[in-house]
Design an enzyme around this catalytic site. Sequence first.
Site, PDB file in Angstrom:
ATOM      1  N   CYS A  51     -50.314  29.736 -14.512  1.00 57.85           N
ATOM      2  CA  CYS A  51     -49.717  31.050 -14.638  1.00 57.85           C
ATOM      3  C   CYS A  51     -49.164  31.446 -13.279  1.00 57.85           C
ATOM      4  O   CYS A  51     -49.818  31.249 -12.255  1.00 57.85           O
ATOM      5  CB  CYS A  51     -50.778  32.055 -15.104  1.00 57.85           C
ATOM      6  N   GLN A  52     -47.976  31.980 -13.270  1.00 53.49           N
ATOM      7  CA  GLN A  52     -47.329  32.366 -12.023  1.00 53.49           C
ATOM      8  C   GLN A  52     -48.120  33.463 -11.307  1.00 53.49           C
ATOM      9  O   GLN A  52     -48.227  33.480 -10.090  1.00 53.49           O
ATOM     10  CB  GLN A  52     -45.910  32.839 -12.301  1.00 53.49           C
TER      11      GLN A  52
END
Length: 139
Positions: A51-52
Amino acid sequence: MTLEEKRDELVEDLSIIEDPQERFAYIIDNAKSQKPLADEFKNDAFRIEGCQSQLWLVPSFEDGKCYFETDSDAVITKGVAGLLTQLYSGYAPEEIIAIPPDFLAQVGVTQHLTPNRRNGLSNVWNKIKAFAEHCLKEV
């Protein structure tokens, strides 16, 4: 209420909101209402990879039921992950494993997420499911 009934209720609530931006406003409001995780849990042991944004999932198992808490530094990520943790918390492992979060696509949430957020959401489900499978073996 069974997990299936809870899921159906959530689908109904989200389906009423036809505008995707209003639906995300609902999800953001949900995120803002969630209690933040204690700093002691905001570490790599609980971090969701892929996940960024920073996203953490803390599972626990009590009296035959799984519980989940989540937090993120991004409000949309926290809100969507929160939908999953709120849905699955308080249910037996076998119930959790039997009901994947495909309802999010059904109500038009995943279609409006960036690929990184979809990946993170998928990883949240994978962690929830893996924890439930682990608990099932322990019972």
